[in-house]
Structures are given as C-alpha cells and as structure tokens.
Design an enzyme around this catalytic site. Structure first.
Site, mmCIF file in Angstrom:
data_model
loop_
_atom_site.group_PDB
_atom_site.id
_atom_site.type_symbol
_atom_site.label_atom_id
_atom_site.label_comp_id
_atom_site.label_asym_id
_atom_site.label_seq_id
_atom_site.Cartn_x
_atom_site.Cartn_y
_atom_site.Cartn_z
ATOM 1 N N ASP A 311 9.673 11.354 36.657
ATOM 2 C CA ASP A 311 8.868 11.538 37.869
ATOM 3 C C ASP A 311 8.859 12.967 38.406
ATOM 4 O OD1 ASP A 311 7.964 8.951 37.988
ATOM 5 O OD2 ASP A 311 9.461 8.264 39.431
ATOM 6 N N CYS A 320 4.616 14.714 45.481
ATOM 7 C CA CYS A 320 4.408 13.324 45.903
ATOM 8 C C CYS A 320 5.041 13.015 47.262
ATOM 9 C CB CYS A 320 4.970 12.367 44.854
ATOM 10 S SG CYS A 320 4.079 12.420 43.297
ATOM 11 N N GLY A 397 3.234 7.262 43.296
ATOM 12 C CA GLY A 397 2.348 6.124 43.028
ATOM 13 C C GLY A 397 2.769 4.918 43.833
ATOM 14 N N ASN A 398 3.278 3.907 43.145
ATOM 15 C CA ASN A 398 3.628 2.651 43.811
ATOM 16 C C ASN A 398 4.969 2.709 44.540
ATOM 17 O OD1 ASN A 398 4.408 2.939 41.007
ATOM 18 N ND2 ASN A 398 5.358 0.931 41.167
ATOM 19 N N TYR A 399 5.881 3.596 44.063
ATOM 20 C CA TYR A 399 7.251 3.595 44.565
ATOM 21 C C TYR A 399 7.461 4.620 45.662
ATOM 22 C CZ TYR A 399 10.717 0.619 42.445
ATOM 23 O OH TYR A 399 11.509 -0.442 42.145
HETATM 24 CU CU LIG Z 1 12.746 -0.347 40.840
#
Ligand SMILES: [Cu+2]
Length: 649
Positions: A311, A320, A397-399
């Site tokens: 990441d 991010c 993104g999603n996290y």
């Molecule tokens: Cu996880």
C-alpha cells in the site's frame, strides 16, 4: 455509468491552497505549495515530453548536517539546501530527479531501468477506471448480468508480480455495484477483469469468466442518518499544553518535528525528551515512519490471486490520507495541520486537517501506590496519565488505517494502528454456510458475500539516536537456570543473558517463537550513574508474521515480513522496506536485500525495523463496515533516566 472520480475531484476542491512563506524553514519541513509549484516548473522545463509526476518529496539534507544544526541552532542563518526528490514517468521510463530549489536547477536525472514501477497517481487511476467503464465489452457484460450501467463503479488494482520476465505498467480494473447502497465494496461484480496499460492508457486484456450473483444492497448501509444515534457527548479535556512552532512540536517534556510525505504519510523526526536530572533535552529518535504496508489476500480464484498489495509503495500512504473530522475523529481540544502532495501534472494538492494533535486522558494511571503499613496513616499517591497523540487516517480504497503516534511524559512512545472501513469481499453463489463444500478462502458474512482471509503487515522504520547516533542492538535473553538440589532450596530461576548484535544477521528476530527476549537499543558509550547502558526497549504488540512460503512470489516482494525485527546501519537511501519501486517489484530491492549484506551494526548509527501484523479472519461483525481492529507497540525508556522521570512533575 459512474467512474470513481470522487477522490480526484475531492482533492481538487482543496487546491485553493495558501501560499506559504518559504523563509524560516526547519530543514526537515515538507515542501510548501510554493516549492511544489517551483519543482513542477523546473521538471517540466527539463523535459521536452509530457511528464507524469508519481512522487515529489523533500530530499532532506544529510543527517550529519541536521544534527550539527540541532546542536548549534544559531548556525541556522546558513540554511541547508532545499531539494526535492522526484519520481516521474517520461516517455515510458521512470526518472529519478533531484531538484535544487535555491539554484532553480535539476541536479541529477537518472533513468531507472530496474524492476518495479513508482507509485500510481490519482490521475492515471481515474483515467484507467473511466476507460474501463466506457469499454463496449464491459458494458455488454454489465447488461448481460441485468445490472444498471449508471450504478457501476470501477476501481484500479495493482497486480503484484508472479514471475513474469517482462513487466508492463498495468492495473486490473474491477467493478462494483451501488443501486441502493453507498457501500459499493460489499457489492462486487465478480468474474470480470479489465487489464489496462497505464503508460499507453489502453485496454490490453478483457475477460468475462463467470457470472456470480452480486450480493444484496440490504443491510450494507452504514451512515449515521440511517442508524440509531449512539453518540456520547465529546468531552473537552481542556486546552492542550502544546506549542507548535511551524512543524516543531513541544509538549510537556517532549520536542519533535512532524512532517507529511505523500508516500509515508506522517514522519516523526528529531524526537528528544527533557531530563530534569541533567537539565537538558536528550535525543531519542532521529526518525520514525511507516515504511511499507503489505496486504496479501489468500483467495486463489482468477480475479483475486494477484491481490498482494504494497500500500505504501503502490498507492501512497500519504496520498491516501483523508481530512479528519473535528469532534468525530478527535476531541475538541485538537490542533490540526494540513498536508500537501503532488498531482499527476505536478501541481500541488492540499489535504486539510491531515494530522490532528491532541492531549488524551484515558483515565489510565501513570503510577500509584497506597501505603497501609504505617501505623495510623494511609498514604495514597496516584498520578493520572495524560499523553499527546498525533493522528492521521489513510484510506487506501476500501480500508481505513488510523495511525496514532502517542508520546507520554514517562518517555514512552506508543504507536497504535486501527483497521476499519470496508472489507474486500467476494461475490458468491452461497447463501448459507451449510452449502459450502469447497475451499472459499474466507468466511460467509451475508448472503452471497465471502469475506476473504488476508493479512496486514505494517513495517516501521525507527531510527533511534539514544543520546547520540552511535547505538547498538541488544537481545536480553531470559534463560532458565536449573539447579542441583544440594546447592539451593530452589530448582530453577531465570536470569538475563545479554547479547550484543554484531552484524545484521544477529538482529533478525522472529518473535513469539518460545524464547523470552527483550530487545533494546542502547548507547554503549553512555551509562547511568550506577553503570547501566542508557537505552530504549521495543515492547512489541502483535508478533504476527507471514505464513506464506518463502519462495512464493508475493512473499518475495513482501520479504520484510519474514522477521518481526531487523536492524540495519543507517543509510539515507534505505527508506522503503519493499523497495523504492514497489509496484510489480521483484524483491531485489528492500530490507531483506540490504540486510543480506550483513554489515556491522555494533556501535553504529542504526535503524530498527519492526512489523506490526494482523492476520484477518473476517467475521460477521465486520459487515457491512468493520469495527476498529487495533494493535500497538511501545518504545520504552530502559535505564535511560536515573529514576522514575515523572516523579518531579
Ligand atoms: Cu483486514
């Protein structure tokens, strides 16, 4: 059809940045918006082709220069150089460029011909998503599934490396479905893979392999307007006892520099603590930051096997980061700081409220004692704990990763990471666990929804300078001594056997393997009055390590997870544990490579690397949005002070 331009537009909204003065910098301050514009101009003038910016950050002065300035602050009249380190793609090649801001010149421009590619930028990610969204075969696949085109959102995923000899800069675009929810990650459209070449911005592969039901929208909403309000009043803890002088933070007995980097996010530098006994600030840590985050998924299906993300090096942990929400992410007494990054065209973008700094009183106790043995008296002394937190949130993104660097008056530095946000789930035909007779690589969380098994490994670069930069790494092994009955009433006891790590191989440690060991960084040239080396110890939280086989491609790329702890000699260029060019990297640059040189580390300027790991077996409480899953570690003074350092407070 919607393309996911949301992020991009969101950041553009904040482009009306303030022009900040370039004067009176601390030499470790991040580049200002004005300086970022200057870098953009110099780099664009240097090339005749189009330039795509992938990283711009401070090329900091040498550590020796910084340290000599710190010890002689009056020399700040001779400001050290202000330079930028730039990674840009020009004509299909990665260029590493050093820009000198005072002379307005490019000092160095080197083409990188090794494996791996730089950080993705928002511009190309959004262009790839848009391209996929308007691709006729994809539109046909969406229609074939009976889905509404305008409810589809496409996202770019990095692809890792699986032994290919030749790599192209590509991403795989996957699609998600809204239609009645904002929680698109809970509604994957499985079976479709669009491969996009980022340099040519062209679709080079398309496959519609299998039709799987899209999980339902019901029960996936998570916004408060749709929930019962569980809010509690936010307590005001009173004004913070902190002073912020530019990027230099002073609080209680601490002084440190905080900075934003588009790759790392928060960088802590020059942390020192006041010692009342010596009446001076003593150096503890030159630098601390998250160097890489490795997130391998365990799902082997065709659309999932490659999901083994780095990441920090692929998406940018700083890039991010998101603005924190007053009174929700932080208490009322918080002080904020903005961050600046570079967009694809080199222009600066602003992330407001990227760091929140606040005092925390969690009603913990710093120390206490009640004395009951003195006749006629009960003596109680309790000191409540108050600490200072610097918080950032990186939403990859999603996290959402909530990262807290917490400093305590006791000298402890505590780092906590909370994982929350939305799981990456796979659509499935199954609606109940009893139907599942095959390996599904995860947990069924709701009808047609499998939460895939995965890990999160965050590796921290911790450059200790305990009372100077000549430090050593010591393993204090707790050994059981067995005794002959004739010599003692006891059969056994334990003692401490200290072992100084001479070279890098001595300092690779897998924690939790049975032996009890305390790991410390000490200064062997400085002792307390009673003769102990001054030092700090690592108090690990999670001791989770990678379970993948060493020769597996993803594990080769995330090889720094082989050990929980590594120590290397300080080298300005050795920052990124997964390699400078992490996208599609092949594991030939990064921490395991540096450590394999097995250099001397005793009485050297050394860096401690620690990996905080999570094995994530999703459960139903993670649906539709994850409750925070936290891990932390501490760096504790150990024979650093002459006695309890908060006694005089
Ligand atoms: Cu996880």
């Amino acid at each position: 059809m919607l393309s996911s331009l949301t992020n991009f537009l969101f950041f553009l909204l904040f482009l009306n940045f303030h022009i900040l003065s370039t004067q009176n910098h601390h030499p470790l301050d991040p580049l200002t918006p004005l300086e970022l514009i200057q870098v953009q101009t110099i780099v664009k003038n240097h090339f005749s082709h189009n330039v795509s910016f992938h990283y711009v950050g401070l090329d900091e002065p040498e550590k020796s220069t910084i340290l000599s300035l710190e010890s002689n602050p009056y020399e700040r009249i001779d400001t050290p150089y202000r330079r930028a380190f730039v990674i840009a793609r020009v004509n299909g090649k990665s260029h590493q460029i050093i820009v000198d801001l005072s002379s307005n010149t490019t000092l160095c421009d080197k083409v990188y011909n090794g494996s791996g590619f730089p950080l993705l930028n928002f511009g190309e990610e959004n262009a790839a998503n848009k391209l996929a969204c308007s691709y006729a075969p994809l539109i046909a696949s969406i229609e074939k599934r009976g889905l509404k085109l305008e409810e589809v959102i496409c996202m770019s995923f990095t692809i890792g490396w699986y032994g290919e000899e030749k790599s192209r800069r590509v991403v795989r675009v996957m699609c998600y479905y809204m239609d009645g929810t904002i929680n698109l990650y809970m509604r994957p459209i499985e079976g479709i893979t669009v491969t996009v070449d980022l340099d040519q911005m062209k679709i080079i592969g398309y496959r519609d392999r299998v039709m799987v039901p899209v999980p339902k929208a019901d029960g996936t909403y998570y916004k408060r307007s749709n929930q019962s309000d569980l809010r509690r009043a936010v307590r005001d803890l009173g004004g913070p006892d902190l002073a912020l002088d530019g990027h230099v933070l002073r609080w209680a007995n601490w002084e440190l520099h905080i900075s934003f980097d588009m790759r790392a996010g928060l960088i802590i530098s020059l942390a020192s603590i006041y010692d009342p006994e010596k009446n001076e600030h003593r150096r503890v840590m030159y630098r601390g930051f998250i160097s890489e985050v490795f997130v391998p998924y365990m799902d082997l299906t065709e659309e999932w096997y490659y999901r083994t993300f780095l990441d920090v090096g692929e998406y940018g942990f700083g890039l991010c980061t998101v603005p924190l929400v007053p009174l929700q992410d932080c208490p009322k007494n918080a002080v904020f700081m903005d961050g600046y990054f570079t967009l694809q065209d080199g222009s600066p973008g602003r992330i407001p409220n990227v760091f929140y700094i606040f005092e925390r009183s969690a009603r913990d106790v710093m120390f206490r004692h009640t004395e009951l043995e003195i006749p006629g008296q009960t003596i109680t002394e309790v000191r409540p704990e108050v600490s200072l937190v610097v918080r950032m949130v990186s939403t990859v993104g999603n996290y959402d990763y909530i990262v807290d660097w917490e400093i305590k008056q006791t000298g402890i530095i505590k780092v906590s990471v909370g994982l929350t946000g939305l799981l990456e789930v796979r659509g499935s035909t199954y609606t109940h666990k009893d139907q599942i007779q095959e390996e599904v690589y995860g947990t069924i969380l709701a009808e047609n929804t499998i939460g895939s098994h995965h890990d999160h490994f965050l590796i921290f670069n911790l450059d200790f300078d305990i009372d100077g930069d000549v430090n050593s790494f010591i393993k204090n092994n707790l050994q059981t001594v067995h005794l002959n009955r004739n010599t003692s009433h006891r059969k056994s006891y334990w003692r401490v056997k200290s072992e100084v790590a001479k070279t890098e191989s001595d300092a690779r440690v897998q924690l939790g393997s049975g032996a009890s060991t305390e790991l410390s960084i000490v200064n062997q040239n400085k002792k307390t009055k009673v003769g102990n080396y001054v030092g700090y110890r690592l108090v690990p939280g999670s001791v989770t390590g990678s379970l993948l086989s060493d020769d597996y491609y993803a594990q080769i790329r995330g090889g720094f997870t082989k050990y929980n702890v590594w120590v290397t000699p300080y080298n300005k260029s050795e920052k990124w544990a997964g390699g400078l060019y992490a996208d599609q990297s092949r594991g030939d640059d990064g921490l395991p490579t540096w450590s394999s040189r097995n250099k001397d580390i005793e009485d050297k300027d050394i860096v401690l690397w620690y990996t905080l790991g999570f094995h994530h077996v999703p459960c139903q409480e993670d649906f539709p949005v994850m409750l925070v899953l936290s891990e932390s570690f501490e760096l504790q003074p150990t024979n650093f002070f002459e006695y309890n350092p908060v006694l005089k407070k």
